[in-house]
Write an enzyme that holds these catalytic residues in place. Structure first.
Site, PDB file in Angstrom:
ATOM      1  N   LYS A 140       0.630  -1.390  -0.115  1.00  0.00           N
ATOM      2  CA  LYS A 140      -0.351  -0.003  -0.159  1.00  0.00           C
ATOM      3  C   LYS A 140       0.786   1.469   0.076  1.00  0.00           C
ATOM      4  O   LYS A 140       0.127   2.514  -0.912  1.00  0.00           O
ATOM      5  CB  LYS A 140      -1.205  -0.078   0.366  1.00  0.00           C
ATOM      6  CG  LYS A 140      -2.098  -1.188   1.205  1.00  0.00           C
ATOM      7  CD  LYS A 140      -2.984  -0.738   2.266  1.00  0.00           C
ATOM      8  CE  LYS A 140      -3.505  -2.116   1.910  1.00  0.00           C
ATOM      9  NZ  LYS A 140      -3.771  -3.186   2.132  1.00  0.00           N
ATOM     10  N   LYS A 164      -3.266   1.399   8.507  1.00  0.00           N
ATOM     11  CA  LYS A 164      -3.377   0.074   7.858  1.00  0.00           C
ATOM     12  C   LYS A 164      -2.063  -0.350   7.450  1.00  0.00           C
ATOM     13  O   LYS A 164      -0.914  -0.224   7.714  1.00  0.00           O
ATOM     14  CB  LYS A 164      -3.331   0.590   6.427  1.00  0.00           C
ATOM     15  CG  LYS A 164      -4.649   1.493   6.498  1.00  0.00           C
ATOM     16  CD  LYS A 164      -5.530   1.363   4.737  1.00  0.00           C
ATOM     17  CE  LYS A 164      -7.001   2.006   4.889  1.00  0.00           C
ATOM     18  NZ  LYS A 164      -7.300   2.280   3.113  1.00  0.00           N
ATOM     19  N   GLY A 197      -9.061  -7.336   4.984  1.00  0.00           N
ATOM     20  CA  GLY A 197      -9.525  -6.511   6.548  1.00  0.00           C
ATOM     21  C   GLY A 197      -8.719  -6.416   7.331  1.00  0.00           C
ATOM     22  O   GLY A 197      -8.907  -6.343   8.806  1.00  0.00           O
ATOM     23  N   GLU A 231      -3.171   6.781   7.314  1.00  0.00           N
ATOM     24  CA  GLU A 231      -4.263   7.927   6.633  1.00  0.00           C
ATOM     25  C   GLU A 231      -5.429   8.449   7.177  1.00  0.00           C
ATOM     26  O   GLU A 231      -5.740   7.981   7.888  1.00  0.00           O
ATOM     27  CB  GLU A 231      -5.078   7.070   5.683  1.00  0.00           C
ATOM     28  CG  GLU A 231      -4.277   6.151   4.148  1.00  0.00           C
ATOM     29  CD  GLU A 231      -4.951   6.039   3.196  1.00  0.00           C
ATOM     30  OE1 GLU A 231      -3.982   5.836   2.090  1.00  0.00           O
ATOM     31  OE2 GLU A 231      -5.647   5.540   3.948  1.00  0.00           O
ATOM     32  N   ARG A 243      -5.443  -8.879  -8.936  1.00  0.00           N
ATOM     33  CA  ARG A 243      -6.251  -9.981  -8.813  1.00  0.00           C
ATOM     34  C   ARG A 243      -7.650 -10.023  -9.182  1.00  0.00           C
ATOM     35  O   ARG A 243      -8.499  -8.616  -9.386  1.00  0.00           O
ATOM     36  CB  ARG A 243      -6.283 -11.023  -7.456  1.00  0.00           C
ATOM     37  CG  ARG A 243      -6.648 -10.624  -6.507  1.00  0.00           C
ATOM     38  CD  ARG A 243      -6.795 -11.658  -5.609  1.00  0.00           C
ATOM     39  NE  ARG A 243      -7.399 -10.396  -3.807  1.00  0.00           N
ATOM     40  CZ  ARG A 243      -8.530  -9.656  -3.610  1.00  0.00           C
ATOM     41  NH1 ARG A 243      -9.266  -9.912  -4.409  1.00  0.00           N
ATOM     42  NH2 ARG A 243      -8.541  -8.778  -2.654  1.00  0.00           N
TER      43      ARG A 243
END
Length: 455
Positions: free
Chosen positions: A116, A158, A165, A200, A293
Site C-alpha cells: 500500500k 493499515k 480487512g 491515512e 487479482r
C-alpha cells in the site's frame, strides 16, 4: 491457447475458473488439501492433485508443492483466483523463473501495487488523488503519534502488506492510538509476516467505490465500470452492486478515467481493481488501494458489462489482446451480489462449519446466477473461509434487481449448517438499502445493532 492450466485455489472461485477454462477448450488441473478431497472443484477438473494437509500454510499456500504440481501435470499456466497466493509477488516471481505463466500481473507490478505504501507513491506520480497520510512505513507507536498529530484525527491504521480487512483499525483520538497500533501491527505480522504499517486520514462518511480494469501485454487498458462495496462489516464486504447510485455521469467518467490512468501508469496486465473512497458531501474521491487479482464480486460487473472477466484473464495470460476495446463496452441494467456464508449473524457471525444435509439453490428466470461449490452431503471444513455461495442478480433497473434478489434469497434453502441468508434478506429489504442511502458505516452502526437485538 494454453493446453492446460492449474487452478491454485479452492471453493467457488476454483469452480468458476474451471468452467471458464472448459468453455475456452483449455484443460484444467485442480489442487486440493486432504480436507478438500471431496470438494466440487476436485470432481470438475480434468485432473486433480493433492498438495498437502488441511492447514492452508501446508497446502494452498505451499508454493513449492503447487509449482511441483504444475510441473508434474504439464500445466503451462496457473490461475490463482483470489486470496491465498493471488497477490504474492514471491510466488509470481517463482512462476516467472520457471516459465509458468501466472494469470495476473508481474511480480514487479505486484510489489509496486500490492504494497500500500508503494502504491500510494505511484498514484501520486500518476496524478491520481490520494488521501493525506504517512509518506512511508510506520514501525513504532512514537512515529504513529507524531504522524497522526500532523494529519489530524480521525485516522486509519493499515497494514502495508494487508488485504481482506486484516491489520486495519479506526482511531478517533490519541488515547486510542497506541493500543490500536499495537493490535493492528500484531495482526498484520501474524497474517502477512510483515508488521509495517501506514496511516491515512479517515474519510468519513464515505462510499467504497471500486473500478474494474483489464489490461493486456500490448498496453491496452480498459475499465468495466464501477462497483459500490460500501455495505461491509469489519472492513469485509457483505453486498456489492453495480452501478453505484451515488455516482452521476460526470463523476463516473472522472473516477473510471482515474482508474485507467492508474493502471496505465504501472503498465498493468490482466484483471485488477482500483479502490477509492468517495466523500459524497464534496464529490471528491481518493485512491485507497489496488487489488492485483480477480475480485469476489466480479460477477456483478460481468452482468452489467457483458464481459467474462475470467476468460479475459486466461486469454491475456496466453498473450492475447483483450477481446474488447473501451468503445465496445456498453453497460446495461443493475446487478447485485449477496455473499452467503456458513455463519451465525446473531452470534457475531461465528463460523458454522458442518455437513450440508440438504441444499436448494435458487434458479429460474433471466438474470439470476449462483456461484457455489456446495452440494448436498458435502461437509464444510473448518479450516477455510465460510462462503457457501454468491447469489448474483441482474435487472433492467435497481428496483427490479432488488426484487429479484429478495425472491432468490427466499428460495435459498440450506440444512445442516447455520447461514446468513435471513440476514442478507433483511439487509436487502432495509428501507435505507432500498433507497440507496448508505455508506461504509451503515452496516456496523445502524443496521447491525437493530438486527442483533431482535429475537
Amino acid at each position: 491457447m494454453f493446453n492446460k492450466i492449474l487452478i491454485a485455489n479452492r471453493g467457488e472461485i476454483a469452480v468458476r475458473i474451471i468452467r471458464a477454462a472448459r468453455e475456452l477448450g483449455v484443460g484444467t488441473v485442480a489442487i486440493y488439501s486432504t480436507a478438500d478431497r471431496d470438494a466440487l472443484h476436485v470432481h470438475l477438473a480434468d485432473e486433480a492433485i493433492c498438495v498437502g494437509p488441511a492447514r492452508s500454510t501446508e497446502s494452498y499456500l505451499n508454493m513449492n508443492n503447487i509449482l511441483s504440481a504444475a510441473v508434474a501435470t504439464g500445466a503451462q499456466a496457473i490461475h490463482p483466483g483470489f486470496g491465498f497466493l493471488s497477490e504474492n509477488s514471491k510466488f509470481a516471481r517463482l512462476c516467472e523463473e520457471m516459465n509458468i505463466k501466472l494469470s495476473g500481473p508481474s511480480a514487479k507490478v505486484m510489489d509496486m501495487m500490492g504494497d500500500k505504501i508503494n502504491a500510494r507513491a505511484e498514484m501520486i506520480k500518476a496524478g491520481v488523488p490520494v488521501t493525506p497520510g504517512s509518506e512511508g512505513e510506520v514501525h513504532t507507536t512514537d512515529e504513529a503519534v507524531k504522524i497522526a498529530e500532523e494529519i489530524g484525527y480521525p485516522i486509519m491504521l493499515k497494514a502495508s502488506a494487508g488485504g481482506g480487512g486484516k491489520g486495519i483499525r479506526k482511531v478517533n483520538n490519541v488515547e486510542e492510538l497506541v493500543p490500536a497500533f499495537e493490535a493492528a501491527q500484531a495482526e498484520a505480522q501474524a497474517a502477512f509476516g510483515n508488521g509495517a504499517m501506514f496511516i491515512e486520514r479517515m474519510i468519513f462518511p464515505a462510499r467504497h467505490i471500486e473500478v474494474q480494469i483489464l489490461g493486456d501485454s500490448q498496453g491496452n487498458v480498459i475499465h468495466l465500470g464501477e462497483r459500490d462495496c460500501s455495505l461491509q462489516r469489519n472492513n469485509q464486504k457483505v453486498l456489492e452492486e453495480s452501478p453505484s447510485v451515488a455516482i452521476g455521469h460526470t463523476l463516473r467518467q472522472e473516477i473510471t478515467a482515474a482508474a485507467v490512468k492508474a493502471a496505465q501508469h504501472v503498465s498493468y496486465e490482466n484483471a485488477g481493481t482500483i479502490e477509492f473512497l468517495l466523500d459524497e458531501s464534496s464529490g471528491k474521491f481518493y485512491f485507497m488501494e489496488m487489488n492485483t487479482r480477480v475480485q469476489v464480486e466480479h460477477p456483478v460487473t460481468e452482468f452489467v458489462s457483458g464481459v467474462d472477466i475470467v476468460k479475459e484473464q486466461i486469454r491475456v495470460a496466453n498473450g492475447n489482446e483483450l477481446s474488447v476495446k473501451q468503445e465496445d463496452v456498453t453497460f446495461s441494467g443493475h446487478a447485485i451480489e449477496c455473499r452467503i456464508n456458513a455463519e451465525n449473524p446473531k452470534f457475531n457471525f461465528a463460523p458454522s462449519p458442518g455437513k450440508i444435509t440438504n441444499l436448494f439453490l435458487p434458479s429460474g428466470g433471466v438474470g439470476l446466477r449462483v456461484d457455489s461449490a456446495m452440494y448436498s452431503g458435502y461437509s464444510i471444513p473448518p479450516y477455510y473461509d465460510s462462503m457457501i455461495a454468491k447469489v448474483i442478480v441482474h435487472g433492467e433497473n435497481r428496483f427490479e434487481a432488488l426484487m429479484k434478489m429478495q425472491r432468490a434469497l427466499l428460495e435459498f434453502d440450506v440444512e445442516g449448517v447455520i447461514t446468513n441468508v435471513d440476514f442478507q434478506l433483511e439487509l436487502i429489504s432495509d428501507p435505507h438499502v432500498v433507497a440507496g442511502d448508505y455508506d461504509t458505516s451503515f452496516l456496523g452502526n445502524v443496521f447491525l445493532p437493530e438486527y442483533q437485538k431482535e429475537d
